[in-house]
Scaffold this motif. Sequence first.
Motif, short mmCIF file in Angstrom:
data_model
loop_
_atom_site.label_atom_id
_atom_site.label_comp_id
_atom_site.label_asym_id
_atom_site.label_seq_id
_atom_site.Cartn_x
_atom_site.Cartn_y
_atom_site.Cartn_z
N ALA A 1 0.72 -1.22 0.07
CA ALA A 1 -0.22 -0.02 -0.04
C ALA A 1 0.78 1.24 0.14
O ALA A 1 0.43 2.24 -0.79
N MET A 2 2.03 1.16 0.81
CA MET A 2 2.56 2.13 0.71
C MET A 2 3.62 2.56 -0.56
O MET A 2 3.55 3.64 -1.28
N SER A 3 3.86 1.53 -1.34
CA SER A 3 4.59 1.57 -2.57
C SER A 3 3.53 2.15 -3.57
O SER A 3 3.93 2.76 -4.46
N PHE A 4 2.30 1.62 -3.41
CA PHE A 4 1.08 2.08 -4.37
C PHE A 4 1.11 3.85 -4.12
O PHE A 4 1.00 4.46 -5.12
N THR A 5 1.09 4.17 -2.90
CA THR A 5 1.14 5.67 -2.45
C THR A 5 2.36 6.30 -3.11
O THR A 5 2.13 7.46 -3.73
N VAL A 6 3.47 5.79 -3.13
CA VAL A 6 4.47 6.39 -3.69
C VAL A 6 4.60 6.50 -5.30
O VAL A 6 4.69 7.72 -5.78
N LEU A 7 4.10 5.33 -5.76
CA LEU A 7 3.67 5.63 -7.17
C LEU A 7 2.95 6.34 -7.54
O LEU A 7 2.98 7.31 -8.59
N LEU A 8 1.55 6.31 -6.97
CA LEU A 8 0.42 7.39 -7.41
C LEU A 8 0.96 8.97 -7.14
O LEU A 8 0.78 9.65 -8.01
N SER A 9 1.61 9.21 -5.99
CA SER A 9 1.95 10.61 -5.83
C SER A 9 3.31 10.84 -6.75
O SER A 9 3.10 12.06 -7.22
N GLY A 10 4.15 10.03 -7.06
CA GLY A 10 5.12 10.27 -8.19
C GLY A 10 4.31 10.81 -9.40
O GLY A 10 4.74 11.61 -10.02
N ILE A 11 3.41 9.60 -9.84
CA ILE A 11 2.55 10.26 -10.99
C ILE A 11 2.04 11.53 -10.85
O ILE A 11 2.09 12.30 -11.79
N LEU A 12 1.26 11.97 -9.80
CA LEU A 12 0.52 13.11 -9.49
C LEU A 12 1.73 14.18 -9.85
O LEU A 12 1.50 15.22 -10.36
N GLY A 13 2.74 13.91 -9.13
CA GLY A 13 3.76 15.00 -9.00
C GLY A 13 4.36 15.42 -10.70
O GLY A 13 4.77 16.46 -11.04
N VAL A 14 4.76 14.39 -11.08
CA VAL A 14 5.34 14.47 -12.37
C VAL A 14 4.60 14.93 -13.56
O VAL A 14 4.77 15.74 -14.22
N PHE A 15 3.28 14.31 -13.56
CA PHE A 15 2.27 14.91 -14.50
C PHE A 15 1.34 16.28 -14.49
O PHE A 15 0.76 16.54 -15.19
N THR A 16 1.47 16.55 -12.97
CA THR A 16 0.56 17.65 -12.65
C THR A 16 1.52 19.06 -12.06
O THR A 16 1.32 20.15 -12.65
N LEU A 17 2.66 18.60 -11.84
CA LEU A 17 3.57 19.83 -11.18
C LEU A 17 4.63 20.12 -12.36
O LEU A 17 4.92 21.19 -12.28
N LEU A 18 5.27 18.99 -12.59
CA LEU A 18 6.54 19.25 -13.56
C LEU A 18 6.07 20.11 -14.80
O LEU A 18 6.77 21.06 -15.10
N PRO A 19 4.91 19.84 -15.44
CA PRO A 19 4.51 20.78 -16.49
C PRO A 19 4.56 22.43 -16.19
O PRO A 19 4.89 23.16 -17.06
N PHE A 20 4.35 22.63 -15.00
CA PHE A 20 4.43 24.26 -14.56
C PHE A 20 6.00 24.55 -14.00
O PHE A 20 6.06 25.82 -14.20
N LEU A 21 6.79 23.46 -13.91
CA LEU A 21 8.07 23.78 -13.01
C LEU A 21 9.19 23.81 -14.32
O LEU A 21 10.24 24.41 -14.06
N ILE A 22 8.80 23.02 -15.37
CA ILE A 22 9.96 22.65 -16.60
C ILE A 22 10.29 24.07 -17.02
O ILE A 22 11.44 24.27 -17.47
N PRO A 23 9.13 25.04 -17.47
CA PRO A 23 9.61 26.07 -18.17
C PRO A 23 10.53 26.90 -17.31
O PRO A 23 11.53 27.62 -18.15
N ASP A 24 10.52 27.13 -16.17
CA ASP A 24 11.38 27.89 -15.44
C ASP A 24 12.69 27.35 -15.66
O ASP A 24 13.86 27.97 -15.72
N PHE A 25 12.80 26.03 -15.22
CA PHE A 25 14.07 25.32 -15.22
C PHE A 25 14.64 25.35 -16.63
O PHE A 25 15.94 25.60 -16.75
#
Length: 358
Positions: A31-55
């Motif tokens: 269950a912890m592994s699922f949470t890590v995987l799901l939160s990683g997906i959310l972070g990569v596909f929801t946060l990174l699109p807004f962070l990558i342009p500045d980077f």
Amino acid sequence: MADAEDRTEAPSQQRLQKARDDGQIVLSREAMSFTVLLSGILGVFTLLPFLIPDFVHSMQGLMANAGTVSMVQGGLLAATEHCIIAGLKLVIPVAGLVTALTLTAGFLQTGFLVHPASLLPKMSRVSPMGGLTRILGGGTLPDTFKALAKLVIFTTVLWHLAKGVIPDARSMTGLTTSAILTKIAHLGLSGAISMALAQLVIAGGDIFWMRFRHTAKLKMSREELKEEYRNTEGDPHVKGRLKALRARRAKQRMMEAVKTATVVVTNPTHYSVALVYEKGASSAPKIVAKGMDDMAARIREAAQDHRVPIVANPPLARALFPLPLDSEIPAEHFKVVAAIIAYVWKLKRPGSRSAPIQ
């Protein structure tokens, strides 16, 4: 300690609480592994699109001025610091989201339990012999099956993903860079979601298994249940003696109350009810003692010894006997009881006996 085959009873609430206090809780790693995987997906596909342009903007500026960076007077150090800060701005939000969701999932599983003793190092965990014992002891067999099941599930998912990616890869020939990146992002998102769903199935099965194994480990034998009951509720023999002692003391107090009663109403042999009433009192007469058969006889004897009038009135005695001690008589009996008390007060001699009032 009871043998495993003798433990057929479900664990008591006290045993479950003790296990929890000792840090023995149900915590599914899947269950912890699922949470890590799901939160990683959310972070990569929801946060990174807004962070990558500045980077990218920061890196472009750094690369454009790479030839002008001075190697002395801290120029290289400032450029390195600029790269590190840009990278941290890209990583920290995603890592923070993963950490927050993972900790939340862990606390939800454990009921927000924090057990510091579980964090202390144990020699049995780092001992080679202890590890060998755990491996050969048979306790790792379910974990082995679980690992094989995960391997089969993930292999099947990856195989189906690969079958769909290969034709798409051929069609990307001649596309622009942005189109290729978009295609790769879509394929990556599809693959990540498929892996997350597979991990969700594994986590669900693991939570069920972990709860089942946790309950099985805490099962109790009948002797353990009896011992726990004796420790918490008290020895039944002791409780019986205490109950008898309390009943005896209650009877003694009741017999003492007969001495101050106003009148004792009888059946005349089966029931005896002692009533008390003070002249001028605003409250109704109160039942201070009652008994049946042997106890009724003892109440009559005590009344005779202390010159308490005894009046035979079978209907009234039977009606008052079911009422609890120290309770006032009901209103429907006021007239009869008032007549009896008035009759008693008119007696010339305190120790005289009288026939029941008709």
